[in-house]
Scaffold this motif. Sequence first.
Motif, PDB file in Angstrom:
ATOM      1  N   LYS A  78      -0.004  -3.052 -13.038  1.00 29.68           N
ATOM      2  CA  LYS A  78      -0.301  -2.541 -11.704  1.00 29.68           C
ATOM      3  C   LYS A  78       0.675  -1.423 -11.337  1.00 29.68           C
ATOM      4  O   LYS A  78       1.904  -1.613 -11.399  1.00 29.68           O
ATOM      5  CB  LYS A  78      -0.195  -3.680 -10.695  1.00 29.68           C
ATOM      6  N   SER A  81       1.893   2.384  -6.707  1.00 29.15           N
ATOM      7  CA  SER A  81       1.059   2.722  -5.549  1.00 29.15           C
ATOM      8  C   SER A  81       0.180   1.559  -5.107  1.00 29.15           C
ATOM      9  O   SER A  81      -0.271   1.520  -3.960  1.00 29.15           O
ATOM     10  CB  SER A  81       0.177   3.940  -5.874  1.00 29.15           C
ATOM     11  N   GLU A  82      -0.059   0.601  -6.000  1.00 32.50           N
ATOM     12  CA  GLU A  82      -0.914  -0.535  -5.670  1.00 32.50           C
ATOM     13  C   GLU A  82      -0.132  -1.839  -5.460  1.00 32.50           C
ATOM     14  O   GLU A  82      -0.693  -2.828  -4.980  1.00 32.50           O
ATOM     15  CB  GLU A  82      -1.958  -0.737  -6.776  1.00 32.50           C
ATOM     16  N   ASP A  84       2.357  -4.509  -3.726  1.00 35.88           N
ATOM     17  CA  ASP A  84       2.816  -4.770  -2.365  1.00 35.88           C
ATOM     18  C   ASP A  84       3.824  -5.911  -2.383  1.00 35.88           C
ATOM     19  O   ASP A  84       4.116  -6.494  -3.434  1.00 35.88           O
ATOM     20  CB  ASP A  84       1.649  -5.069  -1.424  1.00 35.88           C
TER      21      ASP A  84
END
Length: 224
Positions: A78, A81-82, A84
Amino acid sequence: MRLVVTGASGGIGAALVRIAKSRGDFTVGISRRPSEADVHRNCDVLDLHCLRKAAAEVGRVDGLALLHGHGDPGLWVKPISELDGDDFLDVFRVDMVGSFNVVKAFLPALSRDASVVLVSSTPGLVGDSYGIPYAAAKGALAALARSLAKALAPVRVNAVAFGPIATRWTTWISEEGLEGFRGRTLLKRLGSPEEAAEAVYWLLSPASSYVTGHVLIVDGGESL
């Protein structure tokens, strides 16, 4: 020795169980899938009640090998930017909180000269572009091992920082990617689960009786 192995059904955990049993040790496996340990307890490492019940049933323990880990292949690739915050917290809960739970549950059962081994990784020490949440959690585990070594002495606490070991993560990336991992090691290959387990076994055994608070790097020279 009487050894407790979390992640006992995984690649390195299963290898450690086999090695320990072949040398006459009594093994207790803890994982959500069956293992080949002499006794198996189906506990999630986040379930402190289950772990405490297992500890009460097992009795004296000479070694804890905390080989469990978060295993979401999606997090391995991942991009930043993706990612969290929950991605990091999910891994942290399993790897860090789970490890602490096991130590806490089995602490009353540990013999005076017992040994605890946590699993870190070389990305946890030097970083990586793959699996950033995993690297962050593994770095925290190295710090946890050193802190527990001070808090629990004379019980010994160490960590093993693994480089590329041929376990299920190898199915998450391409052959080209795997070749890249091989190429970054001085030995030009992936380590085997058995080689990884031998390092853990050494830290569990009396052969390492004067080693504590140490992070043993087992990576084929990748981090040099």
